[in-house]
Design a protein around this motif. Structure first.
Motif, PDB file in Angstrom:
ATOM      1  N   ASP A   1       7.055 -62.555 -33.731  1.00 27.49           N
ATOM      2  CA  ASP A   1       8.005 -61.461 -33.491  1.00 27.49           C
ATOM      3  C   ASP A   1       7.300 -60.107 -33.536  1.00 27.49           C
ATOM      4  O   ASP A   1       7.568 -59.231 -32.703  1.00 27.49           O
ATOM      5  N   GLN A   2       6.428 -59.903 -34.539  1.00 27.06           N
ATOM      6  CA  GLN A   2       5.688 -58.650 -34.592  1.00 27.06           C
ATOM      7  C   GLN A   2       4.785 -58.509 -33.371  1.00 27.06           C
ATOM      8  O   GLN A   2       4.692 -57.429 -32.775  1.00 27.06           O
TER       9      GLN A   2
ATOM     10  N   ALA B   1      10.870 -56.838 -37.279  1.00 27.85           N
ATOM     11  CA  ALA B   1       9.541 -57.082 -36.705  1.00 27.85           C
ATOM     12  C   ALA B   1       8.884 -55.772 -36.294  1.00 27.85           C
ATOM     13  O   ALA B   1       7.674 -55.582 -36.498  1.00 27.85           O
TER      14      ALA B   1
ATOM     15  N   ASP C   1       2.857 -64.377 -36.762  1.00 28.20           N
ATOM     16  CA  ASP C   1       4.007 -63.461 -36.734  1.00 28.20           C
ATOM     17  C   ASP C   1       4.341 -63.145 -35.281  1.00 28.20           C
ATOM     18  O   ASP C   1       4.139 -62.029 -34.805  1.00 28.20           O
TER      19      ASP C   1
END
Length: 739
Positions: free
Chosen positions: A201-202, A297, A199
């Motif tokens: 974006d997170q 996100a 992930d």
């Protein structure tokens, strides 16, 4: 606190032998006596007619040892003690002076006059008199009341006093922010490397958010500075009203049955700060599609964890925590996304100015950044921390697995805390992580403790009927406790408030599914199970425990678990210290390379903040698994006779106190014992192994050595520095019936 003397030994031994749950090993396991050519000192006879009190001592580097002939005297009014401890032969010149405090049982140590620059004026007001614990009267506004966005604080002034327990006061009720975590849906906290890979974006928003709160003013209660300071220095109240505080320690509950539960809202406070910071940054993107992408996100931003027992990554430090820079996508001045390389907030925390560290003790008041294994020029050497961590992986994963076999929650908490303590020592190497007062400033502290919280959630899922039971209290910044005070599930977890303004209690954090209401889960206690039954969660989480940490299972059948128990009253030595266990090939110089070849495990006691500060008197112990070590050296399936014969000759122990050698013969409460226990494993993925016998202590392994136990009461009723005895975690018959 009741003093005991050697005359009670016979009675205690009788009670021990008659109690169910613990036995001395059958004599048939005892090897024939032989000459053991080891450097370890053999135990010498002690005058057993003297009382068990010994305070002050001198840690000496011992050469030729003469006779031991202690003469103990004690003034009951002061608990001060004098002793003639050793008739010594030749001694090297290097000595480590140690003198234990003499503290009355109903008072706290007294400090001298404190400088007015000790605590920043913008953070806290101090008064000089009060006898009340912290109190708070919530506003009368509707639910959600009292909520202020992170960054709100009250200005104040400062006074000085000569008392170590002082009272803060403000002219008005302070503002506060309830610790509620994120306000979106439930998302799982992820392993840091998994988050970075799956992930991005997170992860991007997490890094930007952490950079933002590290740059927030010290006066912001949700800045990295103030959130880290809750744990220890600079010893200031955090969003609390007037009350009596102990300025010798932070809010953390180390050595307590509340160790795991207190850290849960603590982590939640940082997660809440990161979440809000991430949302604020995402809103700065101006292209609609980009803003939508990063707002989503940011809504997923949760605190990641570092699983130091993971069989894939083992115990190495996460690579991202050793990188000084990181590449991110952030909004420029016009809100457009740009790629930039920034200082990595997961590598270190840089204090904003010399004023930030001015309240700290020496030498921390000159350290403007966090470091791991710093050299003489305060350069970071995280690669040494990573190497030290990996060397203990084999026993660490077994100790983690064994924690899930605990038959009481308090024992589970103690076992996890023992593993946790050794990680602080292995990662810090003299940097902030080695010191209770400063460890939370290092960003890796939060990844480390997030894993502790994860293990707690997993244990709650696999043992839903077990939770905190009453135990001796440990004093904290907001809760100076007199003797015989008890911690239990209803004890307030200062300084954290819930949404309704009440203090968090451990009872609010049980059962396992309560984390979902805080908008987070873990892969092993996932948000996706919110509609499942507790039994279904138990089955799933148990399977995860077995898969992750049960690599050494014997399926199916009964095996024997071997452990060495290390034990000490944490108040006997000031500062920080470690007791290391080695087997097989051991480092040539364990004092310069304590985590080298042969390291099996250790009992670690972090310094509170300085090398001359004593901790509250309390028995601490750690069980270190020997199974991996025995397997490595060809004794995995050997009979008990051969195993006890081997480890009696092979195991060695090293004590390092504040970076200098220390020895069992110089200590009063330090002990080690070897015990074994039968464990049955059904071989089913959704069933944990369980104990089918009570512990057997193999006295023949230890009775001939200084520090090794001779009698069961030495480990079951250990002696504290004042001569009284404590049962830290009562041993019980833990055989369980499986259905």
């Amino acid at each position: 606190m009741v003093s005991c003397n050697w005359a009670t030994t016979a009675l205690l031994t009788l009670l021990t032998l008659s109690s169910s749950g613990v036995h001395a090993a059958p004599k048939k396991y005892k090897p024939d006596p032989d000459q053991i050519k080891e450097k370890r000192q053999l135990l010498q006879t002690i005058n057993t007619n003297q009382p068990l009190t010994r305070v002050p001592i001198t840690l000496a580097t011992i050469g030729t040892i003469g006779t031991i002939g202690p003469t103990f005297t004690r003034d009951p009014a002061t608990l001060s003690t004098t002793a003639t401890l050793l008739t010594l032969g030749t001694l090297p010149a290097t000595r480590i002076p140690v003198t234990l405090q003499t503290v009355a049982t109903n008072t706290l140590p007294t400090l001298g006059t404190l400088s007015a620059t000790r605590i920043p004026a913008t953070l806290q007001t101090l008064a000089t008199t009060s006898s009340t614990l912290p109190v708070y009267t919530p506003p009368t506004t509707p639910p959600g009341y009292g909520y202020t966005t992170p960054g709100t604080t009250s200005s104040s002034s400062i006074r000085t006093t000569t008392s170590s327990t002082r009272t803060s006061s403000t002219s008005a009720t302070p503002t506060y922010t309830p610790v509620t975590g994120a306000n979106t849906t439930c998302y799982n906290r992820l392993k840091i490397d998994v988050l970075q890979r799956t992930d991005p974006d997170q992860f991007n928003m997490l890094v930007l958010a952490w950079q933002k709160i590290q740059a927030s003013p010290d006066s912001d209660p949700f800045s990295h500075y103030q959130l880290s300071g809750i744990h220890g220095a600079p010893y200031i109240p955090w969003q609390m009203g007037p009350g009596s505080y102990d300025y010798n320690r932070g809010y953390c509950t180390h050595g307590s049955a509340l160790f795991t539960t207190w850290h849960r809202p603590y982590l939640l406070a940082l997660e809440q700060s990161l979440f809000h910071a991430a949302m604020a940054i995402a809103n700065q993107f101006t292209p609609t599609a980009v803003r939508t992408q990063y707002l989503a996100a940011a809504g997923r931003v949760r605190l990641p964890y570092w699983d130091w027992s993971d069989p894939v990554t083992q115990s190495y430090l996460p690579p991202i925590t050793m990188q000084q820079t990181v590449t991110v996508t952030r909004p420029d001045g016009s809100g457009n996304p740009v790629t930039a390389t920034i200082t990595n907030p997961l590598f270190a925390y840089n204090f904003l100015s010399s004023t930030s560290v001015a309240p700290f003790g020496t030498p921390w008041n000159t350290r403007l950044s966090t470091r791991r294994y710093p050299d003489g020029s305060w350069n970071d050497r995280s690669y040494l921390a990573s190497s030290s961590m990996q060397s203990g992986f084999t026993s660490r994963v077994t100790n983690t697995y064994n924690a899930f076999l605990s038959t009481t929650y308090n024992l589970f908490s103690n076992r996890v805390e023992g593993v946790h303590d050794s990680i602080h020592g292995a990662v810090g190497g003299g940097g902030q992580m080695s010191y209770v007062a400063y460890s939370a400033f290092d960003p890796i502290f939060w990844l480390h403790h997030c894993n502790v919280d994860r293990l707690m959630a997993m244990f709650q899922a696999t043992s839903p009927s077990l939770f905190v039971t009453p135990a001796s209290a440990v004093g904290t910044f907001a809760r100076p406790v007199p003797p015989n005070t008890i911690d239990d599930a209803s004890t307030d977890l200062f300084p954290f408030r819930r949404a309704d303004g009440s203090w968090y209690k451990s009872s609010h954090l049980h059962p396992a599914n309560t984390i979902w209401g805080m908008r987070y889960g873990y892969p092993e206690v996932p948000c996706s199970y919110q509609t499942r039954t507790p039994a279904e969660l138990d089955t799933f989480t148990t399977g995860q425990v077995n898969t992750l940490y049960g690599g050494g299972r014997t399926l199916p059948g009964t095996s024997r678990e071997w452990n060495v128990r290390l034990l000490i009253d944490q108040a006997e030595i000031p500062g920080g210290y470690d007791i290391y266990v080695y087997g097989g090939t051991r480092p040539q110089d364990p004092y310069s390379d304590p985590y080298g070849k042969g390291y099996i495990g250790s009992l670690s006691s972090m310094s509170m903040g300085s090398v001359d500060q004593y901790k509250q008197s309390r028995i601490r112990f750690v069980d270190v698994s020997l199974n991996s070590y025995l397997k490595e050296y060809g004794y995995g399936g050997a009979d008990p006779y051969k195993i006890t014969e081997y480890i009696r000759k092979d195991l060695t122990y090293t004590i390092i106190a504040n970076g200098k050698p220390c020895y069992f013969q110089d200590l009063y409460t330090a002990k080690y014992a070897v015990y074994s226990r039968d464990v049955y494993d059904s071989g089913k993925d959704d069933v944990l192994p369980y104990y089918t016998s009570d512990p057997y202590y193999h006295l023949n392994v230890t009775e001939g050595y200084v520090g090794g136990i001779k009698y069961l009461d030495e480990i079951l009723y250990p002696v504290k520095v004042d001569g009284s005895r404590e049962v830290p975690w009562a041993e019980v018959n833990s055989t369980r019936i499986q259905t």
